[in-house]
Design a protein around this motif. Sequence first.
Motif, PDB file in Angstrom:
ATOM      1  N   LEU A 194      -7.405  -0.538 -10.813  1.00 18.29           N
ATOM      2  CA  LEU A 194      -6.616   0.356 -11.669  1.00 18.29           C
ATOM      3  C   LEU A 194      -7.297   1.823 -12.100  1.00 18.29           C
ATOM      4  O   LEU A 194      -6.674   2.967 -12.090  1.00 18.29           O
ATOM      5  N   LYS A 195      -8.446   1.616 -12.463  1.00 16.23           N
ATOM      6  CA  LYS A 195      -9.054   2.903 -13.142  1.00 16.23           C
ATOM      7  C   LYS A 195     -10.310   3.476 -12.380  1.00 16.23           C
ATOM      8  O   LYS A 195     -10.874   4.425 -12.702  1.00 16.23           O
ATOM      9  N   TYR A 232      -1.454  -4.532  -4.664  1.00 16.49           N
ATOM     10  CA  TYR A 232      -0.099  -3.936  -4.069  1.00 16.49           C
ATOM     11  C   TYR A 232      -0.412  -2.352  -4.272  1.00 16.49           C
ATOM     12  O   TYR A 232       0.027  -1.694  -3.361  1.00 16.49           O
ATOM     13  N   THR A 233      -0.608  -2.175  -5.460  1.00 15.96           N
ATOM     14  CA  THR A 233      -0.718  -0.644  -5.800  1.00 15.96           C
ATOM     15  C   THR A 233      -1.480   0.207  -4.964  1.00 15.96           C
ATOM     16  O   THR A 233      -1.303   1.399  -4.356  1.00 15.96           O
ATOM     17  N   SER A 242      -7.468   4.124   4.639  1.00 18.05           N
ATOM     18  CA  SER A 242      -8.570   3.269   4.314  1.00 18.05           C
ATOM     19  C   SER A 242      -8.140   2.382   3.070  1.00 18.05           C
ATOM     20  O   SER A 242      -8.403   0.996   2.987  1.00 18.05           O
ATOM     21  N   ALA A 243      -7.653   2.976   1.887  1.00 15.55           N
ATOM     22  CA  ALA A 243      -7.174   2.205   0.880  1.00 15.55           C
ATOM     23  C   ALA A 243      -6.080   1.306   1.103  1.00 15.55           C
ATOM     24  O   ALA A 243      -6.057   0.011   0.758  1.00 15.55           O
ATOM     25  N   ILE A 269       6.673  -4.912  -1.676  1.00 12.19           N
ATOM     26  CA  ILE A 269       6.174  -4.927  -0.472  1.00 12.19           C
ATOM     27  C   ILE A 269       6.797  -4.690   0.813  1.00 12.19           C
ATOM     28  O   ILE A 269       6.312  -3.916   1.700  1.00 12.19           O
ATOM     29  N   VAL A 270       7.968  -5.211   0.976  1.00 14.05           N
ATOM     30  CA  VAL A 270       8.901  -4.854   2.091  1.00 14.05           C
ATOM     31  C   VAL A 270       9.345  -3.225   2.254  1.00 14.05           C
ATOM     32  O   VAL A 270       8.900  -2.881   3.385  1.00 14.05           O
ATOM     33  N   ARG A 271       9.707  -2.735   1.079  1.00 19.02           N
ATOM     34  CA  ARG A 271       9.966  -1.307   1.265  1.00 19.02           C
ATOM     35  C   ARG A 271       8.696  -0.500   1.533  1.00 19.02           C
ATOM     36  O   ARG A 271       8.837   0.500   2.071  1.00 19.02           O
ATOM     37  N   THR A 272       7.489  -0.873   1.028  1.00 19.86           N
ATOM     38  CA  THR A 272       6.417  -0.046   1.090  1.00 19.86           C
ATOM     39  C   THR A 272       5.921  -0.366   2.561  1.00 19.86           C
ATOM     40  O   THR A 272       5.576   0.541   3.442  1.00 19.86           O
TER      41      THR A 272
END
Length: 407
Positions: A194-195, A232-233, A242-243, A269-272
């Motif tokens: 996250l950070k 997921y983010t 790469s991320a 996740i499907v939309r992404t």
Amino acid sequence: MAREKRREELYVTVPNLFRCPISMDVMKSPVSLCTGVTYDRSSIEKWLALGHKTCPATLQTLPSTLTTPNLTLRRLIQLWLSHADAARAPQCAVSKQEAAAIIKDELNAPSLEKLINFMKASEGNLKFVALSSSAISRFVEFFVESDEIRIRELIVEVFDLISSESGVREKLSELILNSADGRECLSPFVTVLLKGNANAKVKSAKILELIAQNPESQHKISDRPGLLESLYTLTTAESDYSAVEAGLSALLAIATTRAAKKELIRFGIVRTAGRILSGSDPARGVIERTVAMLESVASCTEGRGAIGGDRECVAETVRRLMKCSGTATENGIAVLWSVCCLARDESAQETAEEENGLTKVLLVMQSGCSSSTSMMCRELVKVLRAKSGKSNLAPYYQSRTTHIAPY
């Protein structure tokens, strides 16, 4: 001083022969077209995937889009890189005795940076740290105890460096997932994801994928609050493939239970996945992992419903058939079969038919595929033929496939 500076500049100047004519970067996997021009595999595959039928450098029309690995050039590049890396290798500021002292007593950000440079200086130094009796346990302990994000970023880099050494993965998994005193060893990964900086996020995802060795470890990782969501983010970082690839790889290894898949579906996740597949230049590895993720979530009812309800996702899955790799194509067929045949989703059937899905499925059958994929293709043909209203396949099959060039 001036001479030394010029020598260093010459040492790292990239020979033009080693640069891809498209990306202008040093080629990682040089392949040659029938015109004799060599490109980096990822660059030329992107060019051909966009529908181009010419050689980018010569503009000649290509009678064949097949590529041949240029093994000689690849070896020359590897030799050059080894010398260039040696020239740029960080100077080792500590001895083995000092490195051992750092591991034992002096873990902080400056000493960790010195230790990382020590490990990068040689394979022997790397093994010295990885095989040190107390090193891994000390790193894990400090990873948990420290609240400084910089220290956690550095320890993740240490984990990444030593992870390829024999026995390290098993020891890391044991210490992180089965700590005897019940310490929270996974929360620091959430913090870094996250950070942390971009590099640390990617390496955190790789370490989590590495230690997800069996159903028990997968469950422990996926059950940790905030961890699935932070991974997921990572997949939504559209500007950093790469991320995205690292996040998808970790999720594929970790999110194996229905509960975990439902969480990913809830996150979006499907939309992404649909957004990734519709991108203009996603790398081959990103496409493969995206379609594999769709196949994974399509194994549950909620996943099939989410995919069927997302027109872009279904349409892009059809468009990507035979445009990446055999594995991605077979995974794509499994996704379409799940929503069009297993779930009988009429919206998905209509979208697939509108995107010329029947022709694509026939092409997959014609190109050769596994027996299970062939079975799914036959069922898809029946469903899409009924949706298109075409009762006689023979003329349709011949006229619609004969003149389609291979992807």
